[in-house]
Design a protein around this motif. Structure first.
Motif, PDB file in Angstrom:
ATOM      1  N   SER A  77       0.850  -1.185   0.000  1.00  0.00           N
ATOM      2  CA  SER A  77       0.000   0.000   0.000  1.00  0.00           C
ATOM      3  C   SER A  77       0.889   1.240   0.000  1.00  0.00           C
ATOM      4  O   SER A  77       2.110   1.132  -0.162  1.00  0.00           O
ATOM      5  N   GLY A  78       0.268   2.420   0.184  1.00  0.00           N
ATOM      6  CA  GLY A  78       0.991   3.667   0.000  1.00  0.00           C
ATOM      7  C   GLY A  78       1.316   4.442   1.248  1.00  0.00           C
ATOM      8  O   GLY A  78       1.724   5.607   1.148  1.00  0.00           O
ATOM      9  N   LEU A  79       1.139   3.833   2.448  1.00  0.00           N
ATOM     10  CA  LEU A  79       1.482   4.448   3.726  1.00  0.00           C
ATOM     11  C   LEU A  79       0.661   5.709   4.028  1.00  0.00           C
ATOM     12  O   LEU A  79       0.982   6.454   4.944  1.00  0.00           O
ATOM     13  N   ALA A  80      -0.411   5.954   3.278  1.00  0.00           N
ATOM     14  CA  ALA A  80      -1.236   7.131   3.529  1.00  0.00           C
ATOM     15  C   ALA A  80      -2.083   6.920   4.772  1.00  0.00           C
ATOM     16  O   ALA A  80      -2.170   5.819   5.322  1.00  0.00           O
ATOM     17  N   LEU A  81      -2.714   7.981   5.217  1.00  0.00           N
ATOM     18  CA  LEU A  81      -3.665   7.876   6.320  1.00  0.00           C
ATOM     19  C   LEU A  81      -4.869   7.061   5.868  1.00  0.00           C
ATOM     20  O   LEU A  81      -5.085   6.835   4.684  1.00  0.00           O
ATOM     21  N   GLY A  82      -5.665   6.613   6.800  1.00  0.00           N
ATOM     22  CA  GLY A  82      -6.893   5.901   6.458  1.00  0.00           C
ATOM     23  C   GLY A  82      -6.652   4.445   6.129  1.00  0.00           C
ATOM     24  O   GLY A  82      -6.018   3.708   6.887  1.00  0.00           O
ATOM     25  N   ILE A  83      -7.147   4.013   4.969  1.00  0.00           N
ATOM     26  CA  ILE A  83      -7.119   2.600   4.582  1.00  0.00           C
ATOM     27  C   ILE A  83      -5.691   2.067   4.484  1.00  0.00           C
ATOM     28  O   ILE A  83      -5.381   0.975   4.964  1.00  0.00           O
ATOM     29  N   ASP A  84      -4.787   2.831   3.871  1.00  0.00           N
ATOM     30  CA  ASP A  84      -3.398   2.383   3.718  1.00  0.00           C
ATOM     31  C   ASP A  84      -2.782   2.050   5.074  1.00  0.00           C
ATOM     32  O   ASP A  84      -2.189   0.991   5.278  1.00  0.00           O
TER      33      ASP A  84
ATOM     34  N   PRO B 127      16.287  10.824  -3.778  1.00  0.00           N
ATOM     35  CA  PRO B 127      16.336  11.413  -2.444  1.00  0.00           C
ATOM     36  C   PRO B 127      16.091  12.924  -2.500  1.00  0.00           C
ATOM     37  O   PRO B 127      16.564  13.605  -3.415  1.00  0.00           O
ATOM     38  N   GLY B 128      15.359  13.400  -1.514  1.00  0.00           N
ATOM     39  CA  GLY B 128      15.052  14.822  -1.452  1.00  0.00           C
ATOM     40  C   GLY B 128      13.752  15.208  -2.126  1.00  0.00           C
ATOM     41  O   GLY B 128      13.281  16.340  -1.967  1.00  0.00           O
ATOM     42  N   THR B 129      13.135  14.282  -2.871  1.00  0.00           N
ATOM     43  CA  THR B 129      11.886  14.593  -3.576  1.00  0.00           C
ATOM     44  C   THR B 129      10.736  14.693  -2.588  1.00  0.00           C
ATOM     45  O   THR B 129      10.513  13.786  -1.782  1.00  0.00           O
ATOM     46  N   GLY B 130       9.999  15.794  -2.645  1.00  0.00           N
ATOM     47  CA  GLY B 130       8.883  16.017  -1.729  1.00  0.00           C
ATOM     48  C   GLY B 130       7.570  15.448  -2.235  1.00  0.00           C
ATOM     49  O   GLY B 130       7.487  14.926  -3.355  1.00  0.00           O
ATOM     50  N   PRO B 131       6.508  15.543  -1.424  1.00  0.00           N
ATOM     51  CA  PRO B 131       5.198  14.969  -1.758  1.00  0.00           C
ATOM     52  C   PRO B 131       4.374  15.852  -2.700  1.00  0.00           C
ATOM     53  O   PRO B 131       3.354  16.441  -2.304  1.00  0.00           O
ATOM     54  N   LEU B 132       4.790  15.941  -3.949  1.00  0.00           N
ATOM     55  CA  LEU B 132       4.052  16.742  -4.922  1.00  0.00           C
ATOM     56  C   LEU B 132       2.849  15.956  -5.448  1.00  0.00           C
ATOM     57  O   LEU B 132       2.925  14.735  -5.614  1.00  0.00           O
ATOM     58  N   PRO B 133       1.729  16.628  -5.733  1.00  0.00           N
ATOM     59  CA  PRO B 133       0.523  15.925  -6.186  1.00  0.00           C
ATOM     60  C   PRO B 133       0.748  15.034  -7.409  1.00  0.00           C
ATOM     61  O   PRO B 133       0.188  13.940  -7.495  1.00  0.00           O
ATOM     62  N   ALA B 134       1.582  15.475  -8.346  1.00  0.00           N
ATOM     63  CA  ALA B 134       1.799  14.697  -9.574  1.00  0.00           C
ATOM     64  C   ALA B 134       2.514  13.382  -9.313  1.00  0.00           C
ATOM     65  O   ALA B 134       2.480  12.484 -10.158  1.00  0.00           O
ATOM     66  N   HIS B 135       3.151  13.247  -8.158  1.00  0.00           N
ATOM     67  CA  HIS B 135       3.911  12.030  -7.878  1.00  0.00           C
ATOM     68  C   HIS B 135       3.026  10.855  -7.471  1.00  0.00           C
ATOM     69  O   HIS B 135       3.421   9.700  -7.633  1.00  0.00           O
ATOM     70  N   PHE B 136       1.837  11.129  -6.935  1.00  0.00           N
ATOM     71  CA  PHE B 136       1.052  10.044  -6.366  1.00  0.00           C
ATOM     72  C   PHE B 136       0.395   9.137  -7.416  1.00  0.00           C
ATOM     73  O   PHE B 136       0.312   7.924  -7.202  1.00  0.00           O
ATOM     74  N   PRO B 137      -0.051   9.655  -8.563  1.00  0.00           N
ATOM     75  CA  PRO B 137      -0.475   8.712  -9.610  1.00  0.00           C
ATOM     76  C   PRO B 137       0.666   7.805 -10.071  1.00  0.00           C
ATOM     77  O   PRO B 137       0.446   6.623 -10.358  1.00  0.00           O
ATOM     78  N   ARG B 138       1.886   8.336 -10.129  1.00  0.00           N
ATOM     79  CA  ARG B 138       3.033   7.498 -10.492  1.00  0.00           C
ATOM     80  C   ARG B 138       3.278   6.442  -9.419  1.00  0.00           C
ATOM     81  O   ARG B 138       3.578   5.283  -9.728  1.00  0.00           O
ATOM     82  N   ARG B 139       3.154   6.848  -8.163  1.00  0.00           N
ATOM     83  CA  ARG B 139       3.289   5.872  -7.087  1.00  0.00           C
ATOM     84  C   ARG B 139       2.226   4.791  -7.203  1.00  0.00           C
ATOM     85  O   ARG B 139       2.485   3.601  -6.993  1.00  0.00           O
ATOM     86  N   ASN B 140       0.990   5.192  -7.539  1.00  0.00           N
ATOM     87  CA  ASN B 140      -0.117   4.230  -7.610  1.00  0.00           C
ATOM     88  C   ASN B 140       0.127   3.148  -8.650  1.00  0.00           C
ATOM     89  O   ASN B 140      -0.255   1.994  -8.466  1.00  0.00           O
TER      90      ASN B 140
END
Length: 369
Positions: free
Chosen positions: A152-159, A209-222
């Motif tokens: 999973s993605g370590l997010a809050l909630g279900i993850d 390393p050093g990359t922050g939590p930008l919105p565009a990154h999460f679809p790639r993570r998914n």
């Protein structure tokens, strides 16, 4: 013969190319190991853009932003217990290699061996209801006991509930980051992330390393979450959510998609209902998932979904719970159906909530069990 991870990291830093472009160049017999030495004309013929060719020239001359980022990354890797997996290594996850755009590098902290085990992704709302979080915890726990690695993605909630269930059983679980491997997000899950490593799991990221939590990154993570897994279980999801994006990617990657239905009054169940209408497998127990995966998991023994210990209820509490049903029940509605005075009704509702049997939601109360 494996290429140097430096070549893959450098290739991942090139502008105007991406994972798909790197795959196209590899088909043209220009893999990352030859990319920096390739003839500019050959690169252009293979579809490389002008900005990409210029960046390659800058890297060769040890100049420019890509070179600076490359050096920072290599320095960080030398100082940290993180492994860099590339697609030409045996340790690179085979399922992930099959997707259209496999990450050119995977930074793995923890146990990379768990990436070779069959994984199932659990995803869902960051704003999960109590019932949704409970379902995620119970399904993830049972699937762990059936021999699957929870991803999973370590997010809050279900993850978070899914990862927690695995570590509580001492089982491996994989957390895929939408940040660099050195950036825990959200920070609230720092302790959970450490327990993942302690239990033989892994943190995985394709970001430097050093990359922050930008919105565009999460679809790639998914796409990595679904790409690593033999199937995706959506526990709760709103009609427009990242969980549905993950499910769509899973279908495109040829993975099985499962969804848990909920009450029609819960907006976080509407996404699951949509998936079911579109062909996702409706599941009510772990057996439904194991049966559907079939031959892929033939070596695993299905287990019954464990039920939470039912709290002891007084007669008034049991009577009220029965009259509530399974939809959202408002105070006025409950007064009418039970005949109880408002003070007595509210007292009983508070008691049921403290016992974890109901939860307050918009419009009233909802049964959790």
């Amino acid at each position: 013969m494996y290429s140097n991870p430096r070549d893959w990291i450098a290739a991942s830093l090139l502008p105007g190319i991406g994972a798909v472009g790197l795959k196209r160049l590899a088909v043209a017999r220009i893999p990352p190991s030859r990319l920096l030495d390739a003839d500019p004309g050959a690169l252009r013929l293979a579809g490389a853009r002008r900005v990409t060719v210029q960046a390659i020239q800058d890297l060769n001359q040890n100049r420019g932003e890509p070179f600076a980022r490359l050096e920072r990354c290599l320095d960080w890797l030398e100082r940290n217990p993180v492994r860099c997996l590339t697609p030409d290594q045996d340790a690179y996850p085979g399922l992930l290699l099959e997707i259209a755009d496999p990450p050119p590098v995977l930074f793995v902290r923890g146990n990379p061996d768990c990436l070779a085990l069959p994984q199932i992704a659990l995803v869902g709302s960051r704003h999960a209801s109590r019932a949704g979080a409970d379902n995620a915890y119970r399904f993830a726990g049972a699937l762990s006991e059936a021999g699957l690695v929870i991803t999973s993605g370590l997010a809050l909630g279900i993850d978070g509930a899914a990862h927690q269930a695995a570590v509580d059983r001492g089982a491996a679980t994989v957390a895929v980051f939408g940040t660099g491997p050195d950036r825990l997000y959200p920070r609230r899950h720092a302790a959970l992330a450490e327990r993942i490593l302690e239990n033989g799991g892994a943190w995985v990221s394709e970001f430097l390393p050093g990359t922050g939590p930008l919105p565009a990154h999460f679809p790639r993570r998914n796409r990595v979450i679904s790409g690593l897994s033999v199937g995706v279980l959506v526990v709760e999801a709103a009609p427009r959510s990242g969980s549905l994006i993950t499910a769509k990617m899973a279908l495109e990657q040829g993975r099985e998609v499962f969804a848990i239905p909920g009450t029609i009054h819960n907006p976080h169940a509407h996404g699951c209902h949509r998936l079911i209408r579109e062909g996702a497998v409706l599941v009510e127990s772990v057996e439904h998932i194991i049966e559907q995966l079939g031959a892929l998991l033939g070596c695993f023994v299905p287990v019954e979904t464990p039920g939470a210990c039912a709290p002891e209820l007084t007669q008034p509490e049991a009577s009220l719970l029965e009259k509530m049903g399974y939809d959202v029940a408002g105070i006025d509605q409950l007064v009418e159906h039970t005949g109880l005075a408002a003070p007595e009704l509210l007292s009983t509702l508070v008691s049921l909530e403290l016992k974890g049997v109901i939860e307050p939601v918009a419009g009233g109360y909802l049964r959790c069990r």
